[in-house]
Motif scaffolding. Sequence first.
Motif, PDB file in Angstrom:
ATOM      1  N   LYS A  40       0.826  -1.203   0.000  1.00  0.00           N
ATOM      2  CA  LYS A  40       0.000   0.000   0.000  1.00  0.00           C
ATOM      3  C   LYS A  40       0.862   1.256   0.000  1.00  0.00           C
ATOM      4  CE  LYS A  40      -3.922   2.010   2.339  1.00  0.00           C
ATOM      5  NZ  LYS A  40      -4.770   1.983   3.517  1.00  0.00           N
ATOM      6  N   CYS A  41       2.021   1.214   0.663  1.00  0.00           N
ATOM      7  CA  CYS A  41       2.880   2.393   0.745  1.00  0.00           C
ATOM      8  C   CYS A  41       3.386   2.814  -0.647  1.00  0.00           C
ATOM      9  CB  CYS A  41       4.038   2.154   1.699  1.00  0.00           C
ATOM     10  SG  CYS A  41       5.133   0.819   1.196  1.00  0.00           S
ATOM     11  N   THR A  42       3.502   1.864  -1.584  1.00  0.00           N
ATOM     12  CA  THR A  42       3.953   2.199  -2.934  1.00  0.00           C
ATOM     13  C   THR A  42       2.934   3.104  -3.611  1.00  0.00           C
ATOM     14  OG1 THR A  42       5.054   0.072  -3.080  1.00  0.00           O
ATOM     15  CG2 THR A  42       4.674   1.237  -5.139  1.00  0.00           C
ATOM     16  N   TYR A  43       1.653   2.764  -3.479  1.00  0.00           N
ATOM     17  CA  TYR A  43       0.610   3.582  -4.096  1.00  0.00           C
ATOM     18  C   TYR A  43       0.547   4.965  -3.457  1.00  0.00           C
ATOM     19  CZ  TYR A  43      -0.847  -0.731  -6.317  1.00  0.00           C
ATOM     20  OH  TYR A  43      -0.873  -1.882  -7.049  1.00  0.00           O
ATOM     21  N   GLU A  44       0.748   5.014  -2.137  1.00  0.00           N
ATOM     22  CA  GLU A  44       0.762   6.313  -1.466  1.00  0.00           C
ATOM     23  C   GLU A  44       1.933   7.160  -1.956  1.00  0.00           C
ATOM     24  OE1 GLU A  44       0.893   5.244   2.627  1.00  0.00           O
ATOM     25  OE2 GLU A  44      -1.207   4.584   2.660  1.00  0.00           O
ATOM     26  N   TYR A  45       3.088   6.519  -2.149  1.00  0.00           N
ATOM     27  CA  TYR A  45       4.262   7.245  -2.643  1.00  0.00           C
ATOM     28  C   TYR A  45       4.008   7.795  -4.045  1.00  0.00           C
ATOM     29  CZ  TYR A  45       8.820   7.978  -4.760  1.00  0.00           C
ATOM     30  OH  TYR A  45       9.871   8.523  -5.438  1.00  0.00           O
ATOM     31  N   LEU A  46       3.425   6.967  -4.918  1.00  0.00           N
ATOM     32  CA  LEU A  46       3.144   7.419  -6.279  1.00  0.00           C
ATOM     33  C   LEU A  46       2.147   8.577  -6.278  1.00  0.00           C
ATOM     34  CD1 LEU A  46       2.922   4.000  -8.135  1.00  0.00           C
ATOM     35  CD2 LEU A  46       4.750   5.688  -8.287  1.00  0.00           C
ATOM     36  N   SER A  91       1.661  10.789  -3.848  1.00  0.00           N
ATOM     37  CA  SER A  91       2.321  12.004  -3.339  1.00  0.00           C
ATOM     38  C   SER A  91       3.304  12.553  -4.376  1.00  0.00           C
ATOM     39  CB  SER A  91       3.033  11.717  -2.018  1.00  0.00           C
ATOM     40  OG  SER A  91       4.099  10.809  -2.215  1.00  0.00           O
ATOM     41  N   ARG A  92       3.979  11.677  -5.114  1.00  0.00           N
ATOM     42  CA  ARG A  92       4.914  12.131  -6.140  1.00  0.00           C
ATOM     43  C   ARG A  92       4.190  12.853  -7.270  1.00  0.00           C
ATOM     44  NH1 ARG A  92       8.560   7.883  -9.360  1.00  0.00           N
ATOM     45  NH2 ARG A  92       6.557   7.522 -10.325  1.00  0.00           N
ATOM     46  N   GLU A  93       3.016  12.316  -7.646  1.00  0.00           N
ATOM     47  CA  GLU A  93       2.228  12.955  -8.700  1.00  0.00           C
ATOM     48  C   GLU A  93       1.762  14.341  -8.244  1.00  0.00           C
ATOM     49  OE1 GLU A  93      -1.953  12.049 -10.916  1.00  0.00           O
ATOM     50  OE2 GLU A  93      -0.650  10.347 -10.472  1.00  0.00           O
ATOM     51  N   LYS A  94       1.350  14.440  -6.986  1.00  0.00           N
ATOM     52  CA  LYS A  94       0.898  15.725  -6.441  1.00  0.00           C
ATOM     53  C   LYS A  94       2.055  16.724  -6.410  1.00  0.00           C
ATOM     54  CE  LYS A  94      -1.142  17.700  -2.292  1.00  0.00           C
ATOM     55  NZ  LYS A  94      -1.463  17.447  -0.898  1.00  0.00           N
ATOM     56  N   ARG A  95       3.232  16.254  -5.982  1.00  0.00           N
ATOM     57  CA  ARG A  95       4.406  17.124  -5.914  1.00  0.00           C
ATOM     58  C   ARG A  95       4.817  17.600  -7.303  1.00  0.00           C
ATOM     59  NH1 ARG A  95      10.326  15.148  -5.715  1.00  0.00           N
ATOM     60  NH2 ARG A  95       9.212  13.874  -7.192  1.00  0.00           N
ATOM     61  N   ASN A  96       4.785  16.691  -8.298  1.00  0.00           N
ATOM     62  CA  ASN A  96       5.148  17.068  -9.663  1.00  0.00           C
ATOM     63  C   ASN A  96       4.189  18.099 -10.241  1.00  0.00           C
ATOM     64  OD1 ASN A  96       7.332  15.402  -9.589  1.00  0.00           O
ATOM     65  ND2 ASN A  96       6.395  13.747 -10.767  1.00  0.00           N
ATOM     66  N   SER A  97       2.892  17.947  -9.957  1.00  0.00           N
ATOM     67  CA  SER A  97       1.929  18.926 -10.473  1.00  0.00           C
ATOM     68  C   SER A  97       2.146  20.290  -9.823  1.00  0.00           C
ATOM     69  CB  SER A  97       0.501  18.444 -10.258  1.00  0.00           C
ATOM     70  OG  SER A  97       0.224  18.341  -8.873  1.00  0.00           O
TER      71      SER A  97
END
Length: 169
Positions: free
Chosen positions: A42-48, A50-56
């Motif tokens: 589950k932590c992998t999906y959370e990381y992805l 958060s990364r998408e949010k940070r990139n936007s």
Amino acid sequence: MAWVPNSQFEDDLVDMEPDFNFVHGQLAYDMKKQGEFWPRPKCTYEYLKSREKRNSELENIHGSRGGTGRDIRQSLQLMENIQKIAGTRPLGEHATMKDWEDESTNELEALAMMRHFGMMSMATDSLPVLPEVKPPEGPIKIIRNGRKQFPLITDPESFKPRKIPRTKN
């Protein structure tokens, strides 16, 4: 008496270089391939997420990384080619954003493109002229060779070389 090998070739090959073990390398590769199909934690999906949010957020602050600039450049090059075909801009001058927003020459450029590309397609013959071939007279004899069947051609006219008619400009 049957032949018996006096060496263990596979073992010698594997032990020849201790850091380069073929068997363990293959096993590791197979494990990695199997691991790709296991469900992600589950932590992998959370990381992805958060990364998408940070990139936007970074794109909003700094702008995208050259994507729109490249698109604008390609669009201006295309407009330059269209203007060259239509003759709406003097040769050698580059297209600008002012040209992109200018809609006064749209009709002229569209007509010029239709004429240009239409004439290119008519310049080359799409289908060559085929020589006239007469059908064979009389019944067609079928010959068998094992399972294969093919017609027997007895007409001597079929074997005469023909000139292919060329179109004259």
